[in-house]
Write a protein that holds these residues in place. Structure first.
Motif, PDB file in Angstrom:
ATOM      1  N   UNK A 118       0.839  -1.195   0.000  1.00 28.16           N
ATOM      2  CA  UNK A 118       0.000   0.000   0.000  1.00 28.16           C
ATOM      3  C   UNK A 118       0.877   1.250   0.000  1.00 28.16           C
ATOM      4  N   UNK A 119       0.656   2.127  -0.969  1.00 28.95           N
ATOM      5  CA  UNK A 119       1.313   3.431  -1.012  1.00 28.95           C
ATOM      6  C   UNK A 119       0.345   4.468  -0.466  1.00 28.95           C
ATOM      7  N   UNK A 120       0.821   5.271   0.476  1.00 25.71           N
ATOM      8  CA  UNK A 120      -0.062   6.184   1.199  1.00 25.71           C
ATOM      9  C   UNK A 120       0.179   7.627   0.780  1.00 25.71           C
ATOM     10  N   UNK A 121      -0.914   8.373   0.634  1.00 24.28           N
ATOM     11  CA  UNK A 121      -0.910   9.776   0.239  1.00 24.28           C
ATOM     12  C   UNK A 121      -1.852  10.552   1.152  1.00 24.28           C
ATOM     13  N   UNK A 122      -1.774  11.873   1.097  1.00 19.35           N
ATOM     14  CA  UNK A 122      -2.813  12.723   1.667  1.00 19.35           C
ATOM     15  C   UNK A 122      -3.439  13.547   0.555  1.00 19.35           C
ATOM     16  N   UNK A 123      -4.689  13.927   0.777  1.00 22.87           N
ATOM     17  CA  UNK A 123      -5.423  14.785  -0.146  1.00 22.87           C
ATOM     18  C   UNK A 123      -5.963  15.942   0.675  1.00 22.87           C
ATOM     19  N   UNK A 124      -5.595  17.174   0.316  1.00 18.83           N
ATOM     20  CA  UNK A 124      -5.944  18.352   1.108  1.00 18.83           C
ATOM     21  C   UNK A 124      -7.195  19.042   0.584  1.00 18.83           C
ATOM     22  N   UNK A 125      -8.160  19.205   1.452  1.00 21.88           N
ATOM     23  CA  UNK A 125      -9.325  20.034   1.166  1.00 21.88           C
ATOM     24  C   UNK A 125      -9.168  21.320   1.962  1.00 21.88           C
ATOM     25  N   UNK A 126      -8.676  22.370   1.329  1.00 23.98           N
ATOM     26  CA  UNK A 126      -8.447  23.630   2.029  1.00 23.98           C
ATOM     27  C   UNK A 126      -9.763  24.376   2.188  1.00 23.98           C
ATOM     28  N   UNK A 127      -9.857  25.161   3.274  1.00 18.03           N
ATOM     29  CA  UNK A 127     -11.095  25.868   3.594  1.00 18.03           C
ATOM     30  C   UNK A 127     -11.541  26.810   2.477  1.00 18.03           C
ATOM     31  N   UNK A 128     -10.568  27.428   1.792  1.00 15.86           N
ATOM     32  CA  UNK A 128     -10.938  28.418   0.781  1.00 15.86           C
ATOM     33  C   UNK A 128     -11.092  27.809  -0.608  1.00 15.86           C
ATOM     34  N   UNK A 129     -10.890  26.511  -0.726  1.00 11.83           N
ATOM     35  CA  UNK A 129     -10.977  25.907  -2.063  1.00 11.83           C
ATOM     36  C   UNK A 129     -11.309  24.419  -1.937  1.00 11.83           C
ATOM     37  N   UNK A 130     -12.450  24.117  -1.368  1.00  5.19           N
ATOM     38  CA  UNK A 130     -12.834  22.724  -1.177  1.00  5.19           C
ATOM     39  C   UNK A 130     -13.437  22.146  -2.445  1.00  5.19           C
ATOM     40  N   UNK A 131     -13.109  20.872  -2.682  1.00  2.00           N
ATOM     41  CA  UNK A 131     -13.816  20.142  -3.715  1.00  2.00           C
ATOM     42  C   UNK A 131     -15.243  19.892  -3.238  1.00  2.00           C
ATOM     43  N   UNK A 132     -16.066  19.545  -4.156  1.00  2.00           N
ATOM     44  CA  UNK A 132     -17.437  19.199  -3.818  1.00  2.00           C
ATOM     45  C   UNK A 132     -17.523  17.697  -3.592  1.00  2.00           C
ATOM     46  N   UNK A 133     -17.796  17.301  -2.346  1.00  2.06           N
ATOM     47  CA  UNK A 133     -17.860  15.883  -2.013  1.00  2.06           C
ATOM     48  C   UNK A 133     -19.206  15.314  -2.450  1.00  2.06           C
ATOM     49  N   UNK A 134     -19.135  14.249  -3.216  1.00  4.91           N
ATOM     50  CA  UNK A 134     -20.333  13.545  -3.662  1.00  4.91           C
ATOM     51  C   UNK A 134     -20.032  12.063  -3.611  1.00  4.91           C
ATOM     52  N   UNK A 135     -20.722  11.358  -2.722  1.00  2.79           N
ATOM     53  CA  UNK A 135     -20.432   9.952  -2.524  1.00  2.79           C
ATOM     54  C   UNK A 135     -20.854   9.119  -3.726  1.00  2.79           C
ATOM     55  N   UNK A 136     -20.081   8.076  -3.970  1.00  3.25           N
ATOM     56  CA  UNK A 136     -20.492   7.064  -4.934  1.00  3.25           C
ATOM     57  C   UNK A 136     -21.467   6.137  -4.207  1.00  3.25           C
ATOM     58  N   UNK A 137     -22.713   6.131  -4.623  1.00  4.73           N
ATOM     59  CA  UNK A 137     -23.787   5.505  -3.853  1.00  4.73           C
ATOM     60  C   UNK A 137     -23.529   4.041  -3.543  1.00  4.73           C
ATOM     61  N   UNK A 138     -22.908   3.314  -4.459  1.00  5.08           N
ATOM     62  CA  UNK A 138     -22.675   1.894  -4.210  1.00  5.08           C
ATOM     63  C   UNK A 138     -21.469   1.659  -3.303  1.00  5.08           C
TER      64      UNK A 138
END
Length: 219
Positions: A118-138
Motif C-alpha cells: 500500500x502506497x499512502x498519500x494525503x489529499x488536502x481540502x483547504x477551507x478556501x478551495x474545497x472540492x465538492x464531495x459527492x459519494x459514490x452511492x454503491x
C-alpha cells in the motif's frame, strides 16, 4: 485480473489516501480526517468505517494516479485527478497548490485474505478551495470530516474489539498512544454524542493506520 488477485490472495499494489482539511504541511499537523462508512452491499467489509480512501492499482498504473482516481470515484473530489491529468508529472505541479501529496510511505498488508503493498498519500481540502464531495452511492453510505483525535481514539477502540474477539491481524498500538485523552466533540457524526466510540473500522484500514501513526512519529 482482480478476481484472481482476490481469489488466490496474490500480492498486488494498492493505495490509501487520508483526506484532510486544515492540514499544516510544515508542522505535519492534521486537524480533520474524512471518515466514511461503507455501504451494506459491499462484498468485503460491508457497513464498516474507514479513514482511508483505498483502491487497487491497475497493471502499470502509477500509484499517484490510482490515488487521484479513487478519490474522484469514491467521494467526488476531482481536483487532484485534474491536476494529475493536466500536469503529467509532479515537477509540473506547483507544490503550494498541489492537492494530492507525493508518496509518503509504503507498507505491506499481509493477512489470510489480502496481500498488498500500500502506497499512502494525503489529499488536502483547504477551507478556501474545497472540492465538492459527492459519494459514490454503491461505495459510501455516510461520510464526514472528523477531528483527528476522535479518529485516533475510535481506531484504538475498534482494534480493542477485534483483539477481544480474536480477529485482529495486527500488533496493536503503543501503550503511550492508548493513554491519550480525546477532546470533547459533540457535533459530529451520524447523530448522537460519542457515537464514534462504536465505530468498527475495516481491519486492513486499521493496519495501514498503524503504519500512518509510525510514519507521523518519524517526521
Amino acid at each position: 485480473p482482480r478476481i484472481l488477485v482476490h481469489k488466490l490472495n496474490l500480492l498486488h499494489r494498492g493505495i490509501g489516501v487520508v483526506v484532510l482539511s486544515d492540514h499544516d504541511h510544515q508542522q505535519h499537523q492534521t486537524e480533520n480526517v474524512y471518515v466514511h462508512r461503507r455501504t451494506d452491499t459491499k462484498r468485503i467489509f460491508p457497513s464498516l468505517y474507514d479513514m482511508f480512501v483505498g483502491g487497487v492499482s491497475s497493471a502499470f498504473e502509477d500509484s499517484k494516479l490510482t490515488a487521484a482516481r479513487e478519490v474522484a470515484e469514491e467521494i467526488g473530489l476531482s481536483k487532484g485527478l485534474q491536476q494529475q491529468l493536466e500536469g503529467g508529472n509532479d515537477d509540473a505541479i506547483d507544490e503550494k497548490t498541489q492537492i494530492l501529496s507525493n508518496e509518503l510511505f509504503k507498507c505491506v498488508i499481509c493477512t489470510s485474505y489480502n496481500r498488498c503493498v500500500v502506497t499512502v498519500f494525503t489529499y488536502d481540502c483547504m477551507e478556501n478551495e474545497k472540492d465538492s464531495i459527492k459519494w459514490q452511492e454503491e461505495e459510501v453510505a455516510w461520510g464526514g470530516f472528523v477531528p483527528y483525535d476522535v479518529v485516533e481514539k475510535s481506531a484504538r477502540l475498534s482494534i480493542d474489539r477485534l483483539k477481544e474477539g480474536g480477529k485482529w491481524p495486527g500488533t496493536g498500538m503503543d501503550e503511550e498512544e492508548e493513554s491519550e485523552e480525546v477532546g470533547d466533540h459533540n457535533k459530529l457524526v451520524e447523530g448522537s454524542k460519542e457515537v464514534w466510540k462504536k465505530w468498527d473500522y475495516v481491519p486492513d484500514g486499521l493496519l495501514v493506520w498503524e503504519a500512518w501513526l509510525r510514519w507521523k512519529k518519524s517526521v
